[in-house]
Design a protein around this motif. Structure first.
Motif, PDB file in Angstrom:
ATOM      1  N   VAL A  27     -13.889  -0.512   2.391  1.00  0.00           N
ATOM      2  CA  VAL A  27     -13.014  -1.083   1.784  1.00  0.00           C
ATOM      3  C   VAL A  27     -12.593  -2.509   2.156  1.00  0.00           C
ATOM      4  O   VAL A  27     -12.913  -2.764   3.329  1.00  0.00           O
ATOM      5  N   LEU A  28     -12.396  -3.280   1.153  1.00  0.00           N
ATOM      6  CA  LEU A  28     -11.711  -4.606   1.656  1.00  0.00           C
ATOM      7  C   LEU A  28     -10.309  -4.748   1.853  1.00  0.00           C
ATOM      8  O   LEU A  28      -9.653  -3.825   1.567  1.00  0.00           O
ATOM      9  N   GLY A  29      -9.920  -5.737   2.639  1.00  0.00           N
ATOM     10  CA  GLY A  29      -8.502  -5.820   2.984  1.00  0.00           C
ATOM     11  C   GLY A  29      -7.871  -6.835   1.952  1.00  0.00           C
ATOM     12  O   GLY A  29      -8.738  -7.605   1.429  1.00  0.00           O
ATOM     13  N   LYS A  30      -6.444  -6.913   1.953  1.00  0.00           N
ATOM     14  CA  LYS A  30      -5.656  -7.735   1.289  1.00  0.00           C
ATOM     15  C   LYS A  30      -5.618  -8.998   2.025  1.00  0.00           C
ATOM     16  O   LYS A  30      -5.393  -8.942   3.365  1.00  0.00           O
ATOM     17  N   PRO A  82     -20.571  -4.550  -7.309  1.00  0.00           N
ATOM     18  CA  PRO A  82     -19.446  -4.518  -8.064  1.00  0.00           C
ATOM     19  C   PRO A  82     -18.198  -4.897  -7.540  1.00  0.00           C
ATOM     20  O   PRO A  82     -17.106  -5.381  -8.264  1.00  0.00           O
ATOM     21  N   LEU A  83     -17.985  -4.474  -6.278  1.00  0.00           N
ATOM     22  CA  LEU A  83     -16.495  -4.678  -5.711  1.00  0.00           C
ATOM     23  C   LEU A  83     -16.318  -6.036  -5.700  1.00  0.00           C
ATOM     24  O   LEU A  83     -15.036  -6.300  -5.712  1.00  0.00           O
ATOM     25  N   ILE A  84     -17.334  -6.902  -5.705  1.00  0.00           N
ATOM     26  CA  ILE A  84     -16.775  -8.191  -5.553  1.00  0.00           C
ATOM     27  C   ILE A  84     -17.091  -8.780  -6.963  1.00  0.00           C
ATOM     28  O   ILE A  84     -16.228  -9.610  -7.661  1.00  0.00           O
ATOM     29  N   MET A  85     -18.096  -8.510  -7.886  1.00  0.00           N
ATOM     30  CA  MET A  85     -18.285  -9.107  -8.959  1.00  0.00           C
ATOM     31  C   MET A  85     -17.304  -8.697 -10.127  1.00  0.00           C
ATOM     32  O   MET A  85     -17.121  -9.492 -11.261  1.00  0.00           O
ATOM     33  N   GLU A  86     -16.708  -7.536 -10.061  1.00  0.00           N
ATOM     34  CA  GLU A  86     -15.764  -7.255 -11.092  1.00  0.00           C
ATOM     35  C   GLU A  86     -14.486  -7.651 -10.931  1.00  0.00           C
ATOM     36  O   GLU A  86     -13.533  -7.440 -11.908  1.00  0.00           O
ATOM     37  N   LYS A  87     -14.107  -8.508 -10.139  1.00  0.00           N
ATOM     38  CA  LYS A  87     -12.727  -8.994  -9.645  1.00  0.00           C
ATOM     39  C   LYS A  87     -12.707 -10.272  -9.511  1.00  0.00           C
ATOM     40  O   LYS A  87     -13.359 -10.831  -8.428  1.00  0.00           O
ATOM     41  N   PRO A  88     -12.222 -11.194 -10.547  1.00  0.00           N
ATOM     42  CA  PRO A  88     -12.365 -12.595 -10.271  1.00  0.00           C
ATOM     43  C   PRO A  88     -11.623 -13.290  -8.933  1.00  0.00           C
ATOM     44  O   PRO A  88     -12.092 -14.192  -8.456  1.00  0.00           O
ATOM     45  N   GLU A  89     -10.527 -12.590  -8.721  1.00  0.00           N
ATOM     46  CA  GLU A  89      -9.838 -13.133  -7.587  1.00  0.00           C
ATOM     47  C   GLU A  89     -10.527 -12.921  -6.169  1.00  0.00           C
ATOM     48  O   GLU A  89     -10.596 -13.682  -5.280  1.00  0.00           O
ATOM     49  N   VAL A  90     -11.322 -11.857  -6.243  1.00  0.00           N
ATOM     50  CA  VAL A  90     -12.286 -11.390  -5.054  1.00  0.00           C
ATOM     51  C   VAL A  90     -13.377 -12.351  -5.031  1.00  0.00           C
ATOM     52  O   VAL A  90     -13.513 -13.139  -3.904  1.00  0.00           O
ATOM     53  N   ILE A 150     -13.954 -15.566  -1.989  1.00  0.00           N
ATOM     54  CA  ILE A 150     -15.334 -15.321  -1.090  1.00  0.00           C
ATOM     55  C   ILE A 150     -16.340 -16.775  -1.301  1.00  0.00           C
ATOM     56  O   ILE A 150     -17.043 -16.804  -0.622  1.00  0.00           O
ATOM     57  N   THR A 151     -15.885 -17.320  -2.407  1.00  0.00           N
ATOM     58  CA  THR A 151     -16.475 -18.649  -2.808  1.00  0.00           C
ATOM     59  C   THR A 151     -16.802 -19.615  -1.501  1.00  0.00           C
ATOM     60  O   THR A 151     -17.922 -20.012  -1.309  1.00  0.00           O
ATOM     61  N   PRO A 152     -15.844 -19.842  -0.757  1.00  0.00           N
ATOM     62  CA  PRO A 152     -16.079 -20.768   0.390  1.00  0.00           C
ATOM     63  C   PRO A 152     -16.968 -20.282   1.369  1.00  0.00           C
ATOM     64  O   PRO A 152     -17.763 -21.040   2.044  1.00  0.00           O
TER      65      PRO A 152
END
Length: 258
Positions: free
Chosen positions: A88-91, A199-207, A211-213
């Motif tokens: 899982v990813l962290g906040k 999907p964990l990344i692509m489905e959430k705009p805020e994620v 990660i863009t940088p």
């Protein structure tokens, strides 16, 4: 290429890759039952000869980790390749803002869950006969374990103390197990993916925004594909990597080299 039994936690692209590579006995698990069933349906529709064991559950639960491997052995008789992908990813927050609940949530899956799964897998592998090699120049093996860490287990980033630490722990655990289980004919390695188009990344705009940088920092300046990580995992599991032990293979487009 993969004549034995493969076990994958956090099943997805890696399970499909094993089926494509010719492994006909695969056991998969994931906490998300809907996602797990979709993976199973894809495998059975594209590789009808594949025998699947599908069992949803929480790898952070020691009872489930043990019962899953017991079920695999009961159905297939052994475990030859084990890939621990669940994570899982962290906040995004610094240590002073990180709650104990958030710290435990991340570490319970990323580190504890990986350890519990690998512990059950290693216990079984150490007890079973060696799977012979089809290449006379390479030794057989009792099993191969690949844990999935992260590029952030090697180099950290701001706002992710729990996540970075959990993935560093996976790398350290991998190296220790590699030393301990060499005498049993078991290889233990890990992969450290960078930013992968899941999907964990692509489905959430805020994620995606967060990660863009990291994508821009890496010399290749793109996200990796799940198949590119799966290929590295298949290599480490295969007899082609028969002399690779305790290695943390980075698959990140060059991020950690910058």
């Amino acid at each position: 290429m993969f004549p034995g039994v493969a076990v994958i936690t956090g099943a997805g692209g890696t399970a499909k890759a094993f089926a494509t590579a010719g492994c006909e006995r695969i056991a998969i698990t994931d906490l998300n039952e809907e996602s797990l069933q979709k993976t199973a349906e894809t495998i059975t529709s594209t590789h009808p000869k594949t025998h699947l064991l599908v069992k949803a559950g929480n790898v952070a639960d020691d009872r489930f980790a043990d019962s899953f491997i017991n079920a695999v052995v009961q159905q297939f008789g052994r475990v030859d390749y084990a890939v621990n992908c669940a994570g899982v990813l962290g906040k995004p927050m610094r240590s002073a803002e990180t709650t104990l609940e958030e710290f435990d949530r991340v570490n319970n899956v990323n580190y504890r869950g990986c350890w519990l799964s690998s512990r059950a897998e290693l216990r079984q592998m150490a007890s079973q006969s060696e799977l012979p090699s089809h290449d006379p120049n390479r030794p057989g093996q009792r099993g191969s374990v690949v844990n999935v860490a992260s590029q952030l287990g090697i180099v950290s980033r701001p706002g992710a103390p729990a996540y970075c630490a959990s993935k560093s722990a996976v790398i350290g655990m991998t190296r220790a197990d590699a030393i301990d289980y060499s005498q049993d004919g078991i290889r233990v390695n890990c992969v450290c993916p960078g930013v992968i188009e899941t999907p964990l990344i692509m489905e959430k705009p805020e994620v995606r925004a967060a990660i863009t940088p990291a994508v821009e920092i890496a010399p290749m300046k793109r996200m990796g594909q799940p198949a590119e990580v799966a290929d590295a995992i298949l290599f480490l599991c295969s007899t082609q990597a028969s002399f690779v032990q305790g290695h943390a293979m980075v698959v990140d487009g060059g991020y950690v080299t910058v």
